[in-house]
Design a protein around this motif. Structure first.
Motif, PDB file in Angstrom:
ATOM      1  N   GLU A 156       0.983  33.681   4.022  1.00 20.41           N
ATOM      2  CA  GLU A 156       0.223  32.568   4.596  1.00 20.41           C
ATOM      3  C   GLU A 156      -0.032  31.454   3.586  1.00 20.41           C
ATOM      4  O   GLU A 156       0.017  30.276   3.939  1.00 20.41           O
ATOM      5  N   VAL A 157      -0.296  31.802   2.341  1.00 21.44           N
ATOM      6  CA  VAL A 157      -0.489  30.776   1.305  1.00 21.44           C
ATOM      7  C   VAL A 157       0.801  29.986   1.125  1.00 21.44           C
ATOM      8  O   VAL A 157       0.794  28.754   1.106  1.00 21.44           O
ATOM      9  N   TYR A 191       1.258  25.834   2.136  1.00 21.07           N
ATOM     10  CA  TYR A 191       1.607  24.760   1.203  1.00 21.07           C
ATOM     11  C   TYR A 191       3.027  24.259   1.421  1.00 21.07           C
ATOM     12  O   TYR A 191       3.297  23.076   1.254  1.00 21.07           O
ATOM     13  N   LEU A 209      -0.697  23.923  -4.737  1.00 20.38           N
ATOM     14  CA  LEU A 209      -0.957  25.356  -4.598  1.00 20.38           C
ATOM     15  C   LEU A 209      -1.578  25.912  -5.879  1.00 20.38           C
ATOM     16  O   LEU A 209      -2.591  26.611  -5.833  1.00 20.38           O
ATOM     17  N   GLN A 229      -5.251  27.393  -5.769  1.00 20.94           N
ATOM     18  CA  GLN A 229      -5.271  28.841  -5.608  1.00 20.94           C
ATOM     19  C   GLN A 229      -5.438  29.630  -6.900  1.00 20.94           C
ATOM     20  O   GLN A 229      -5.803  30.800  -6.854  1.00 20.94           O
TER      21      GLN A 229
END
Length: 102
Positions: free
Chosen positions: A13-14, A18, A36, A40
């Motif tokens: 999902e990350v 992005y 990102l 993150q």
């Protein structure tokens, strides 16, 4: 869901979150990778592993096929490296090679 399943879903999902900000939905551009990293990797455990001010260097290291973008395979290899680095740092094995502790 198990902790491992949650972690896997979160990684996907990350990446998708992005990578989906420009026309190439399955790749991270230099700008997307920079966003990102800055968003993150903020805790002290990870900040010293990736320098957010030097996105070009990070991109070159991750971009194994030299196409100027980071695909999910390249990204997942980066995540694996960060996990290993975190594990080694957590257990005081920063200088360990090949599973051999010093």
């Amino acid at each position: 869901m198990s902790k491992l399943e949650i972690a896997i879903v979160a990684i996907v999902e990350v990446f998708e979150g992005y990578a989906g900000t420009d026309e190439k939905k399955s790749q991270l551009s230099k700008a997307e990778l920079g966003q990102l990293i800055k968003a993150q990797l903020t805790s002290p455990e990870f900040k010293d592993k990736v320098d957010p001010e030097n996105i070009k260097e990070v991109m070159e290291e991750l971009d194994k096929n030299h196409d100027g973008e980071v695909n999910f395979r390249e990204f997942s290899q980066c995540i694996s490296g960060l996990a290993r680095a975190y594990y080694m740092k957590k257990h005081g094995k920063e200088n360990s090679r090949g599973g051999q502790d010093k």
